[in-house]
Write a protein that holds these residues in place. Sequence first.
Motif, PDB file in Angstrom:
ATOM      1  N   GLY A 418       0.364  -1.144  -0.499  1.00 48.99           N
ATOM      2  CA  GLY A 418      -0.169   0.402   0.120  1.00 48.99           C
ATOM      3  C   GLY A 418       0.978   0.929  -0.117  1.00 48.99           C
ATOM      4  O   GLY A 418       1.888   1.512   0.638  1.00 48.99           O
ATOM      5  N   SER A 419       0.506   2.578  -0.842  1.00 48.74           N
ATOM      6  CA  SER A 419       0.934   3.630  -1.095  1.00 48.74           C
ATOM      7  C   SER A 419       0.725   4.594  -1.297  1.00 48.74           C
ATOM      8  O   SER A 419      -0.897   4.545  -1.523  1.00 48.74           O
ATOM      9  N   ILE A 420       0.851   5.484  -0.298  1.00 52.40           N
ATOM     10  CA  ILE A 420      -0.056   7.397  -0.781  1.00 52.40           C
ATOM     11  C   ILE A 420       0.809   7.901  -2.045  1.00 52.40           C
ATOM     12  O   ILE A 420       2.354   8.716  -1.229  1.00 52.40           O
ATOM     13  N   THR A 421       0.163   7.844  -3.126  1.00 60.61           N
ATOM     14  CA  THR A 421       1.345   8.452  -4.312  1.00 60.61           C
ATOM     15  C   THR A 421       0.615   9.824  -4.161  1.00 60.61           C
ATOM     16  O   THR A 421      -0.796  10.423  -3.984  1.00 60.61           O
ATOM     17  N   PRO A 422       1.499  11.222  -5.141  1.00 58.58           N
ATOM     18  CA  PRO A 422       1.397  12.011  -4.647  1.00 58.58           C
ATOM     19  C   PRO A 422      -0.577  12.642  -6.264  1.00 58.58           C
ATOM     20  O   PRO A 422      -1.319  13.066  -5.308  1.00 58.58           O
ATOM     21  N   ASP A 423      -0.762  11.763  -6.960  1.00 59.85           N
ATOM     22  CA  ASP A 423      -1.705  11.977  -7.550  1.00 59.85           C
ATOM     23  C   ASP A 423      -2.539  10.811  -6.287  1.00 59.85           C
ATOM     24  O   ASP A 423      -4.327  11.538  -6.821  1.00 59.85           O
ATOM     25  N   GLY A 424      -2.222  10.150  -5.412  1.00 59.45           N
ATOM     26  CA  GLY A 424      -3.800   9.681  -4.849  1.00 59.45           C
ATOM     27  C   GLY A 424      -4.180  10.935  -4.174  1.00 59.45           C
ATOM     28  O   GLY A 424      -5.720  11.048  -3.801  1.00 59.45           O
ATOM     29  N   ILE A 425      -3.665  11.511  -3.649  1.00 61.86           N
ATOM     30  CA  ILE A 425      -3.613  12.614  -2.133  1.00 61.86           C
ATOM     31  C   ILE A 425      -4.655  13.597  -3.229  1.00 61.86           C
ATOM     32  O   ILE A 425      -5.409  14.726  -3.165  1.00 61.86           O
ATOM     33  N   LYS A 426      -3.669  14.131  -4.204  1.00 65.26           N
ATOM     34  CA  LYS A 426      -4.296  14.837  -4.705  1.00 65.26           C
ATOM     35  C   LYS A 426      -5.764  14.702  -5.072  1.00 65.26           C
ATOM     36  O   LYS A 426      -6.663  15.173  -6.044  1.00 65.26           O
ATOM     37  N   LEU A 427      -6.375  13.614  -6.180  1.00 63.74           N
ATOM     38  CA  LEU A 427      -8.277  12.994  -6.548  1.00 63.74           C
ATOM     39  C   LEU A 427      -8.789  13.303  -5.116  1.00 63.74           C
ATOM     40  O   LEU A 427      -9.706  12.993  -5.781  1.00 63.74           O
ATOM     41  N   ASN A 428      -8.406  12.834  -4.105  1.00 62.71           N
ATOM     42  CA  ASN A 428      -8.364  12.642  -2.420  1.00 62.71           C
ATOM     43  C   ASN A 428      -9.115  13.993  -2.564  1.00 62.71           C
ATOM     44  O   ASN A 428     -10.447  14.118  -2.345  1.00 62.71           O
ATOM     45  N   VAL A 429      -8.544  15.364  -2.771  1.00 63.01           N
ATOM     46  CA  VAL A 429      -8.789  16.841  -2.337  1.00 63.01           C
ATOM     47  C   VAL A 429      -9.622  17.453  -3.938  1.00 63.01           C
ATOM     48  O   VAL A 429     -11.092  18.128  -3.482  1.00 63.01           O
ATOM     49  N   ASP A 430      -9.474  16.540  -4.942  1.00 62.08           N
ATOM     50  CA  ASP A 430     -10.634  17.323  -5.736  1.00 62.08           C
ATOM     51  C   ASP A 430     -11.760  16.690  -5.939  1.00 62.08           C
ATOM     52  O   ASP A 430     -12.726  17.492  -5.834  1.00 62.08           O
ATOM     53  N   VAL A 431     -11.813  15.129  -5.822  1.00 67.18           N
ATOM     54  CA  VAL A 431     -12.970  14.339  -5.317  1.00 67.18           C
ATOM     55  C   VAL A 431     -13.487  14.939  -3.646  1.00 67.18           C
ATOM     56  O   VAL A 431     -15.076  15.472  -4.466  1.00 67.18           O
ATOM     57  N   GLY A 432     -13.382  15.788  -2.945  1.00 58.08           N
ATOM     58  CA  GLY A 432     -13.899  16.004  -1.946  1.00 58.08           C
ATOM     59  C   GLY A 432     -14.561  17.079  -2.205  1.00 58.08           C
ATOM     60  O   GLY A 432     -15.786  17.359  -1.974  1.00 58.08           O
ATOM     61  N   ILE A 433     -13.620  18.330  -2.209  1.00 52.03           N
ATOM     62  CA  ILE A 433     -14.110  19.054  -3.329  1.00 52.03           C
ATOM     63  C   ILE A 433     -15.301  19.515  -4.017  1.00 52.03           C
ATOM     64  O   ILE A 433     -16.676  19.996  -3.506  1.00 52.03           O
ATOM     65  N   ARG A 434     -15.087  18.513  -5.150  1.00 58.85           N
ATOM     66  CA  ARG A 434     -16.026  18.623  -6.104  1.00 58.85           C
ATOM     67  C   ARG A 434     -17.213  17.958  -6.075  1.00 58.85           C
ATOM     68  O   ARG A 434     -18.187  18.380  -6.575  1.00 58.85           O
ATOM     69  N   TYR A 435     -16.989  17.335  -5.457  1.00 61.54           N
ATOM     70  CA  TYR A 435     -18.502  16.183  -4.912  1.00 61.54           C
ATOM     71  C   TYR A 435     -19.154  17.311  -4.000  1.00 61.54           C
ATOM     72  O   TYR A 435     -20.635  17.460  -3.960  1.00 61.54           O
ATOM     73  N   THR A 436     -18.241  17.260  -2.897  1.00 69.31           N
ATOM     74  CA  THR A 436     -19.039  17.974  -1.984  1.00 69.31           C
ATOM     75  C   THR A 436     -19.579  20.037  -3.170  1.00 69.31           C
ATOM     76  O   THR A 436     -21.090  20.152  -2.406  1.00 69.31           O
ATOM     77  N   GLN A 437     -19.651  20.298  -3.449  1.00 68.93           N
ATOM     78  CA  GLN A 437     -20.063  21.582  -4.136  1.00 68.93           C
ATOM     79  C   GLN A 437     -20.598  20.720  -4.903  1.00 68.93           C
ATOM     80  O   GLN A 437     -21.974  21.342  -4.710  1.00 68.93           O
ATOM     81  N   SER A 438     -21.117  19.145  -5.260  1.00 68.38           N
ATOM     82  CA  SER A 438     -22.178  19.078  -6.167  1.00 68.38           C
ATOM     83  C   SER A 438     -23.349  18.913  -4.914  1.00 68.38           C
ATOM     84  O   SER A 438     -24.201  19.552  -5.417  1.00 68.38           O
TER      85      SER A 438
END
Length: 541
Positions: A418-438
């Motif tokens: 298991g790992s946490i990639t730069p793209d992985g944390i970026k995706l979490n932030v992006d999805v979290g914000i865009r979903y909440t906005q919706s």
Amino acid sequence: MPAAASVPEAGALCVLGTHSEAVEMVLTTEARAFLIDLHRRFNGRRLALLGTREDRQAEFDSGHLPGFLPETAAIRAGAWSVAPIPAPLLDRRVEITGPVEAKMMINALNSGAQAFMADFEDSASPTWSNMVWGQVNVMRAVRRELTFEDAVKGKSYELGNASTKLLVRFRGWHLDEAHVEVDGEAISASLFDFGLTFFHNAAEQLSRGAGPWYYLAKLEHHEEASLWNDVFVHAQDALGIPRASIKVTVLIETFPAVFQMDEILHALREHICGLNAGRWDYIFSAIKSTRNDPSRVLPERGQVTMDVGFMDAYQSRLVRTTHRRQASAMGGMSAFIPNRRNPEVTERALAAVKADKVREVEMGCDGTWVAHPDLIEVAFDAFAAHLSDKTHQIPTAPDMTPLDSDPTPLQDFSVPDGSITPDGIKLNVDVGIRYTQSWLWGTGAAALNNLMEDAATAEISRYQVWQWVRHSAQLTDGRAVDAALVEELVEETRTAQRSAGHTTMLDEACDLFLETALSPDPSPFLTIPAYQLITTKMVEV
């Protein structure tokens, strides 16, 4: 129209939401009396149980892991079964889910799936308009009167002759319906959703050969299931509906509840017909319950699959527990969705969903969930190939040998490589914000990056980030996750959304993500502070 036993004094129930035709249709004098009665009888217990949730979280934070309860060992060891499942509910091989919106409901009920779960919860944004019109849509669907006119496309929608069964999911015990007060208190969203759905439809459903069939969400303890059972008994008696007419499926989607599946089934044994593996909320709850433990930091979401040890143990135990009690074991939701404009995306989605459903049916599940009509066939074929001429895998003479009581497989969160990639944390932030906005703007089911996202995936996104900051988790590029990195990523998403012209509720969504991802003691549910924004901003769609 059913009538409650008595009509309480005028003014006991106050509607704070905008008046509309839907309000007139669902909040009749008799329905208001029924809601007042439910609130006065059960809201005190609800609030007390929510208080015990806080006490348990404090225990978890101090290092005490959820586990099997010694005081209920006799229930787990006992030889008992739930009440017989009604014949129509024995075939649930494919259930499609979606919010209580007219067009969505019509398409789902015409889809050919065995059942449709109409959702007031995670895939619905609880604006006042959505909730009251959702009640109207359920009433019309039960009576086969639901229609929808799409003025933009010039297209009309109406219910056909498909035999898809209707089930309804209510909001969880932790949420209020802020637009309705009883005796000066906000009514429970659970009691509001259930009360109106049951009051207006139970008798009609029974007269049509169906019944009041529901999903219960976010239970964390068997005492919360007992509360629901008492609500059901009282509601049926109050409206003259035969006892045990209500049948529910409980989502096992919280980490504490996985250790109390027998107890939940037992508490609801006259009213329950199955358990469902709500995998996404389960991952969120596992993170939240063990948030202070650095040894249980999970990698990025895409690596926490159903093949991982603790997730496999979770679904396996759910199947064995339900079948031992002669109840249905329902699989969960694969987030992949097809794209009719992109054949490659569709091909990948169909392959991923097929593999997921084959795994579920081979594990023993009796049915599963899909989020899109184009996935029904592939899911059904996976179950039909394994079941042959059967419609389920519930044993007629189950083995009553008690299941093992070792909690370790459920508590071991290790994920190989298991790992946490730069793209992985970026995706979490992006999805979290865009979903909440919706969600803040009134849409609770959002297709993002060819995945169907709802509140559960937003919860994972923000709580994983919280956990990574809390324990200074390392990215694969060697950087430690800290508040500065999160703030930087939030600004990237804010800028991208602005550039794309998606500005409505954007700043509120960004601020809320930062608040719930960086606070020392974040809200137990993202939807609690998000709902406060809906009510204070008076968002109506």
